[in-house]
Scaffold this active site. Structure first.
Site, PDB file in Angstrom:
ATOM      1  N   CYS A   1       0.854  -1.200   0.000  1.00  0.00           N
ATOM      2  CA  CYS A   1       0.000   0.000   0.000  1.00  0.00           C
ATOM      3  C   CYS A   1       0.890   1.252   0.000  1.00  0.00           C
ATOM      4  CB  CYS A   1      -0.894  -0.024   1.236  1.00  0.00           C
ATOM      5  SG  CYS A   1      -1.783   1.521   1.483  1.00  0.00           S
TER       6      CYS A   1
ATOM      7  N   CYS B   1       0.653   3.311   3.184  1.00  0.00           N
ATOM      8  CA  CYS B   1       1.359   2.663   4.302  1.00  0.00           C
ATOM      9  C   CYS B   1       2.866   2.868   4.151  1.00  0.00           C
ATOM     10  CB  CYS B   1       1.029   1.173   4.364  1.00  0.00           C
ATOM     11  SG  CYS B   1      -0.576   0.784   5.080  1.00  0.00           S
TER      12      CYS B   1
ATOM     13  N   ASP C   1      -0.974  16.233  -2.066  1.00  0.00           N
ATOM     14  CA  ASP C   1      -1.344  15.321  -3.153  1.00  0.00           C
ATOM     15  C   ASP C   1      -0.384  15.535  -4.329  1.00  0.00           C
ATOM     16  OD1 ASP C   1      -4.325  13.832  -3.931  1.00  0.00           O
ATOM     17  OD2 ASP C   1      -2.885  14.244  -5.528  1.00  0.00           O
TER      18      ASP C   1
ATOM     19  N   HIS D   1      -3.845   1.095   8.637  1.00  0.00           N
ATOM     20  CA  HIS D   1      -4.475   0.820   7.347  1.00  0.00           C
ATOM     21  C   HIS D   1      -5.932   0.396   7.516  1.00  0.00           C
ATOM     22  CE1 HIS D   1      -4.516  -0.406   3.061  1.00  0.00           C
ATOM     23  NE2 HIS D   1      -5.462  -1.224   3.507  1.00  0.00           N
TER      24      HIS D   1
ATOM     25  N   GLY E   1     -14.963   6.290  -6.847  1.00  0.00           N
ATOM     26  CA  GLY E   1     -13.766   6.863  -7.460  1.00  0.00           C
ATOM     27  C   GLY E   1     -12.517   6.723  -6.609  1.00  0.00           C
TER      28      GLY E   1
ATOM     29  N   HIS F   1      -6.694   3.040   0.884  1.00  0.00           N
ATOM     30  CA  HIS F   1      -6.241   3.300   2.260  1.00  0.00           C
ATOM     31  C   HIS F   1      -6.975   4.567   2.678  1.00  0.00           C
ATOM     32  CE1 HIS F   1      -2.726   3.628   5.336  1.00  0.00           C
ATOM     33  NE2 HIS F   1      -3.572   4.630   5.591  1.00  0.00           N
TER      34      HIS F   1
ATOM     35  N   HIS G   1      -8.356   7.912   3.505  1.00  0.00           N
ATOM     36  CA  HIS G   1      -7.768   9.255   3.461  1.00  0.00           C
ATOM     37  C   HIS G   1      -8.842  10.282   3.173  1.00  0.00           C
ATOM     38  CE1 HIS G   1      -7.628   7.688  -0.675  1.00  0.00           C
ATOM     39  NE2 HIS G   1      -7.772   8.945  -1.071  1.00  0.00           N
TER      40      HIS G   1
HETATM   41  P1  AMP Z   1      -8.703   8.691  -4.187  1.00  0.00           P
HETATM   42  O1  AMP Z   1      -9.325   8.746  -5.553  1.00  0.00           O
HETATM   43  O2  AMP Z   1      -9.599   9.312  -3.144  1.00  0.00           O
HETATM   44  O3  AMP Z   1      -8.234   7.305  -3.833  1.00  0.00           O
HETATM   45  O4  AMP Z   1      -7.476   9.649  -4.272  1.00  0.00           O
HETATM   46  C1  AMP Z   1      -6.152   9.222  -4.223  1.00  0.00           C
HETATM   47  C2  AMP Z   1      -5.274  10.451  -4.307  1.00  0.00           C
HETATM   48  O5  AMP Z   1      -3.971  10.081  -3.939  1.00  0.00           O
HETATM   49  C3  AMP Z   1      -5.199  11.088  -5.691  1.00  0.00           C
HETATM   50  O6  AMP Z   1      -5.607  12.448  -5.594  1.00  0.00           O
HETATM   51  C4  AMP Z   1      -3.720  10.960  -6.063  1.00  0.00           C
HETATM   52  O7  AMP Z   1      -3.244  12.066  -6.794  1.00  0.00           O
HETATM   53  C5  AMP Z   1      -3.076  10.829  -4.706  1.00  0.00           C
HETATM   54  N1  AMP Z   1      -1.809  10.091  -4.655  1.00  0.00           N
HETATM   55  C6  AMP Z   1      -1.554   8.869  -5.159  1.00  0.00           C
HETATM   56  N2  AMP Z   1      -0.298   8.488  -4.868  1.00  0.00           N
HETATM   57  C7  AMP Z   1       0.248   9.506  -4.158  1.00  0.00           C
HETATM   58  C8  AMP Z   1       1.518   9.725  -3.566  1.00  0.00           C
HETATM   59  N3  AMP Z   1       2.515   8.813  -3.656  1.00  0.00           N
HETATM   60  N4  AMP Z   1       1.748  10.899  -2.910  1.00  0.00           N
HETATM   61  C9  AMP Z   1       0.770  11.820  -2.821  1.00  0.00           C
HETATM   62  N5  AMP Z   1      -0.458  11.665  -3.342  1.00  0.00           N
HETATM   63  C10 AMP Z   1      -0.725  10.529  -4.012  1.00  0.00           C
HETATM   64 ZN    ZN Z   2      -2.291   1.268   3.655  1.00  0.00          ZN
END
Ligand code: AMP
Ligand code: ZN
Length: 110
Positions: free
Chosen positions: A4, A7, A30, A46, A92, A97, A99
């Site tokens: 993950c 994580c 982000d 997690h 979406g 994980h 957030h």
């Molecule tokens: P969600 O659609 O709610 O799962 O959003 C996931 C978010 O995580 C997206 O806005 C991505 O741009 C962001 N994201 C994915 N990988 C990373 C990362 N390594 N560092 C920062 N943001 C990330």
């Molecule tokens: Zn995780």
């Protein structure tokens, strides 16, 4: 969870632009911002999404909410921000994980 990405960020095994940390949560910018301020507030433990947050742990749920408020204060956007969580693929969610997106500035997500 071994594979993950969030994580890995929590364990400092992957890079992130961290803006806030406490015992429960990590907040970082982000990588693909959808607003001038776009920070992800991530539980250190997690959980796949909000539906997995244990119903009995009201303290954790409360601390998450209050921490989001603290992150907004720290970022200087208190009083003008949006909080969003995608619960499940159908909503979406891409990173499975738990957030919370904290968005502020002129260009908000709908
Ligand atoms: P969600 O659609 O709610 O799962 O959003 C996931 C978010 O995580 C997206 O806005 C991505 O741009 C962001 N994201 C994915 N990988 C990373 C990362 N390594 N560092 C920062 N943001 C990330
Ligand atoms: Zn995780």
């Amino acid at each position: 969870m071994d594979n993950c990405i969030f994580c890995k960020i929590v364990r400092a095994e992957a890079p992130a632009d961290i803006v806030y940390e406490n015992e429960d949560l990590l907040a970082f910018r982000d990588i693909n911002p959808q607003a001038p301020t776009h920070v992800l507030v991530v539980t250190k433990k997690h959980f796949q999404h909000l539906d997995e947050l244990p119903a009995h742990d009201l303290q954790l749920a409360g601390r998450i909410l209050l921490s989001i408020k603290e992150v907004a204060q720290k970022l200087g956007v208190a009083g003008g921000y949006k909080v969003l969580t995608n619960c499940g693929e159908a909503a979406g969610q891409v990173v499975p994980h738990l957030h919370f997106h904290l968005l502020a500035g002129k260009k908000f997500l709908p």
